[in-house]
Write a protein that holds these residues in place. Structure first.
Motif, short mmCIF file in Angstrom:
data_model
loop_
_atom_site.label_atom_id
_atom_site.label_comp_id
_atom_site.label_asym_id
_atom_site.label_seq_id
_atom_site.Cartn_x
_atom_site.Cartn_y
_atom_site.Cartn_z
N GLU A 241 11.15 24.22 -9.01
CA GLU A 241 12.64 24.68 -9.11
C GLU A 241 12.76 24.70 -10.64
O GLU A 241 13.51 25.76 -11.08
CB GLU A 241 13.37 23.68 -8.59
N ALA A 242 12.53 23.71 -11.38
CA ALA A 242 12.84 23.78 -13.00
C ALA A 242 12.21 25.00 -13.54
O ALA A 242 12.79 25.54 -14.57
CB ALA A 242 12.41 22.56 -13.49
N LEU A 243 10.97 25.26 -13.12
CA LEU A 243 10.15 26.32 -13.79
C LEU A 243 10.71 27.69 -13.51
O LEU A 243 10.76 28.59 -14.07
CB LEU A 243 8.58 26.24 -13.38
N LEU A 244 11.16 27.62 -12.31
CA LEU A 244 11.68 29.10 -11.79
C LEU A 244 13.18 29.44 -12.46
O LEU A 244 13.21 30.45 -12.99
CB LEU A 244 12.31 29.04 -10.18
N ARG A 245 13.78 28.27 -12.84
CA ARG A 245 15.10 28.36 -13.50
C ARG A 245 14.93 28.92 -15.12
O ARG A 245 15.43 29.81 -15.54
CB ARG A 245 16.06 27.13 -13.62
N ALA A 246 13.75 28.05 -15.54
CA ALA A 246 13.30 28.44 -16.91
C ALA A 246 12.73 29.86 -17.10
O ALA A 246 13.07 30.58 -17.99
CB ALA A 246 12.36 27.34 -17.42
N TRP A 247 11.85 30.24 -16.24
CA TRP A 247 11.30 31.64 -16.19
C TRP A 247 12.55 32.49 -16.07
O TRP A 247 12.28 33.76 -16.58
CB TRP A 247 10.34 31.61 -15.07
N LEU A 262 2.52 29.68 -10.12
CA LEU A 262 2.61 28.44 -9.60
C LEU A 262 1.47 27.84 -9.06
O LEU A 262 0.87 28.41 -7.89
CB LEU A 262 3.94 28.27 -8.88
N VAL A 263 0.94 26.69 -9.44
CA VAL A 263 -0.57 25.99 -8.70
C VAL A 263 0.18 24.52 -8.25
O VAL A 263 0.03 23.51 -9.05
CB VAL A 263 -1.36 25.88 -9.94
N PRO A 264 0.52 24.46 -7.32
CA PRO A 264 0.91 23.24 -6.69
C PRO A 264 -0.39 22.22 -6.61
O PRO A 264 -1.41 22.42 -6.34
CB PRO A 264 1.43 23.26 -5.23
N ARG A 265 -0.16 20.89 -6.87
CA ARG A 265 -1.12 19.69 -7.01
C ARG A 265 -1.73 19.71 -5.71
O ARG A 265 -2.84 19.59 -5.50
CB ARG A 265 -0.38 18.56 -7.55
N HIS A 266 -0.72 19.71 -4.47
CA HIS A 266 -1.36 19.69 -3.32
C HIS A 266 -1.07 20.92 -2.28
O HIS A 266 0.26 21.28 -2.34
CB HIS A 266 -0.57 18.34 -2.72
N LEU A 267 -2.11 21.46 -1.79
CA LEU A 267 -2.12 22.70 -1.18
C LEU A 267 -1.14 22.54 0.00
O LEU A 267 -0.57 23.56 0.52
CB LEU A 267 -3.40 23.11 -0.56
N VAL A 277 10.74 29.72 -3.50
CA VAL A 277 10.82 30.79 -4.45
C VAL A 277 11.47 31.80 -3.54
O VAL A 277 12.44 32.84 -4.18
CB VAL A 277 9.40 31.50 -4.49
N GLU A 278 11.44 32.07 -2.32
CA GLU A 278 12.04 33.01 -1.50
C GLU A 278 13.47 32.77 -1.62
O GLU A 278 14.51 33.55 -1.64
CB GLU A 278 11.72 32.99 0.02
N ARG A 279 14.07 31.43 -1.48
CA ARG A 279 15.65 31.20 -1.79
C ARG A 279 16.08 31.52 -3.24
O ARG A 279 17.17 31.98 -3.19
CB ARG A 279 15.82 29.72 -1.54
N HIS A 280 15.10 31.47 -4.11
CA HIS A 280 15.41 31.76 -5.60
C HIS A 280 15.63 33.51 -5.68
O HIS A 280 16.29 33.87 -6.50
CB HIS A 280 14.37 31.30 -6.40
N GLY A 281 15.22 34.05 -4.70
CA GLY A 281 15.20 35.69 -4.67
C GLY A 281 14.30 36.38 -5.45
O GLY A 281 14.39 37.66 -5.56
N ALA A 282 13.21 35.52 -5.72
CA ALA A 282 12.18 36.54 -6.56
C ALA A 282 10.93 36.93 -5.62
O ALA A 282 10.76 36.66 -4.61
CB ALA A 282 11.33 35.52 -7.47
N SER A 283 10.49 38.02 -6.06
CA SER A 283 9.13 38.60 -5.10
C SER A 283 8.12 37.62 -5.45
O SER A 283 7.70 37.35 -6.41
CB SER A 283 8.97 39.88 -5.49
N PHE A 284 7.15 37.26 -4.34
CA PHE A 284 6.19 36.33 -4.64
C PHE A 284 5.10 36.77 -3.66
O PHE A 284 4.95 37.43 -2.67
CB PHE A 284 6.67 34.97 -4.27
N GLY A 285 3.61 36.12 -3.91
CA GLY A 285 2.75 36.48 -2.90
C GLY A 285 1.86 35.21 -3.29
O GLY A 285 1.71 34.55 -4.32
N VAL A 297 3.17 34.39 -8.44
CA VAL A 297 2.21 34.02 -7.72
C VAL A 297 1.96 32.53 -7.51
O VAL A 297 2.12 31.75 -8.08
CB VAL A 297 0.73 34.48 -8.64
N ILE A 298 1.89 32.47 -6.33
CA ILE A 298 1.67 30.76 -5.59
C ILE A 298 -0.06 30.74 -5.41
O ILE A 298 -0.48 31.56 -4.43
CB ILE A 298 2.41 30.73 -4.44
N VAL A 299 -0.59 29.74 -6.11
CA VAL A 299 -2.03 29.57 -6.04
C VAL A 299 -2.31 28.62 -4.94
O VAL A 299 -1.82 27.75 -4.86
CB VAL A 299 -2.56 29.45 -7.46
N ASP A 300 -2.75 29.33 -4.08
CA ASP A 300 -3.16 28.53 -2.71
C ASP A 300 -4.72 28.44 -2.59
O ASP A 300 -5.13 28.24 -1.54
CB ASP A 300 -2.79 28.98 -1.47
#
Length: 416
Positions: A241-247, A262-267, A277-285, A297-300
């Protein structure tokens, strides 16, 4: 005293399993992955016909630290069994070492561990960083095996807790045959907690002996598309959330083309990050499905973070705004990047001490400061020059691997 400590530990284990069953049993049964993991945790180690080194690393961080050591042990042709406490750690090691036996560790229950040690003919138990399992350590010692702790570290928070419970842990730590500490401070702490001074030595941080990150493959580049990228590595809840706002703030100003990795520590958190990210209104994949046209880009996938750092222009190291204690601070620098981190880096004090003089660490006190600090770095075209100098400077601190291998030799480890 040792017998009383183990007895108390096992009583507490039994009480936790029985009294906690209404909570943990439904949690396990509701997920097929957790059911498979549960069966694995209740299964003993496999049968081996020759004496074996059992290497245990808790999760991804410890697994990454163990990789240089495992590679060398594998080259020696030794009988190895590698265990982790988490599925993500197991997945990372299986991907890196497809030829090794890698599984979740059996639960630290007396009968199960004793059977495991006997079946696998465990000669040496190698614990990575801070993994203290009483039945595991006792069973190997009773079977005339050896207990070795490598790249040993202990955080500020854990140290305070262990000191309060020293009467319980000192008998356990006296079972340690050899200990190689990551830093002088860690060495002093383990000795204060009960490790015999003549059995402990300073070996350094195995993470410093990891090879350079692999170059990005064409497949990876095609999957995520072109930068420039801001990457959040090993992030925890609240940090995305903090990164999305700063970005978003950077995109509105000096960096309109900036994309976010975005690379979450836990998959297992990937669905929650997607929803955020969807709530934030940004396109993502998702990286696994291809996201070259997405803003975020969400790294899974596992095992690509070090390479992704090298593709980014700006780096945030996760687990530092969240009160986690931080993750590997050296990895971005080895990829040639300076990094931004939050106030919680107490688990990485040694790495901070090594890196701080090079000017590659940029601290923010709160999420509100992220956009400003990242913006200042973005405006500096020479921002990563300091990382190149630091990368060269870190070479002087390598050598933990060779010292650790020497530590293992008397314990039945690799031959000269």
């Amino acid at each position: 005293m040792r017998a009383r400590v183990i007895w108390l530990y096992n009583v507490l284990w039994a009480a936790a399993l029985i009294l906690g069953a209404p909570v943990w049993l439904p949690w396990v049964l509701l997920s097929s992955a957790r059911r498979r993991g549960f069966r694995e945790r209740w299964s003993p180690l496999p049968v081996r016909s020759q004496q074996t080194l059992w290497v245990h690393a808790a999760s991804v961080g410890e697994a990454e630290a163990a990789m240089p050591l495992l590679a060398r042990l594998q080259e020696q042709g030794l009988s190895l069994i590698v265990t982790t406490s988490t599925a993500t750690g197991r997945g990372r090691l299986r991907e890196r070492f497809p030829g090794l036996t890698v599984r979740l560790a059996p639960l630290d229950l007396p009968g199960l561990i004793q059977v495991s040690v006997r079946r696998a003919r465990v000669q040496t138990l190698v614990l990575v960083e801070t993994e203290l399992w009483p039945n595991m350590m006792r069973a190997v010692s009773v079977a005339d095996g050896r207990v070795v702790i490598v790249s040993a570290r202990i955080s500020d928070r854990s140290y305070r807790w262990y000191l309060r419970a020293r009467v319980l842990f000192a008998p356990l730590l006296r079972r340690v045959d050899r200990l190689g500490a990551r830093s002088e401070a860690d060495l002093a702490r383990f000795i204060a907690l009960g490790v015999r001074e003549e059995r402990a030595t300073l070996t350094g941080d195995l993470k410093l002996d990891r090879p350079p990150p692999e170059a990005a493959s064409d497949e990876l580049r095609n999957a995520i598309g072109r930068g420039p990228f801001l990457i959040g590595g090993s992030t925890h809840a609240g940090e995305e959330e903090a990164l999305l706002r700063a970005w978003s703030e950077l995109r509105k100003g000096a960096a309109p083309e900036l994309r976010l990795l975005l690379v979450p520590r836990h998959l297992q958190r990937v669905p929650a990050v997607c929803a955020l990210v969807e709530r934030h209104g940004a396109s993502f994949g998702l990286r696994s499905e291809g996201a070259r046209q997405a803003d975020v880009v969400i790294v899974d996938t596992l095992g690509e973070l070090a390479t992704l750092y090298g593709l980014a222009e700006l780096v945030f190291s996760g687990g530092t705004l969240a009160d986690v204690g931080g993750h590997n601070l050296i990895e971005p620098v080895q990829a040639g990047r300076v990094l931004v981190h939050g106030p919680h880096i107490e688990n990485q004090r040694h790495q901070e001490q090594l890196l701080r003089p090079f000017g590659v660490l940029h601290r923010v006190r709160a999420p509100e400061d992220l956009a400003r600090v990242l913006g200042e770095l973005w405006a500096d075209p020479e921002r990563n020059a300091r990382a190149a100098a630091a990368r060269e400077g870190l070479l002087a601190h390598r050598g933990a691997l060779e010292l650790t291998l020497k530590l293992l030799r008397p314990a039945g480890g690799p031959r000269a």
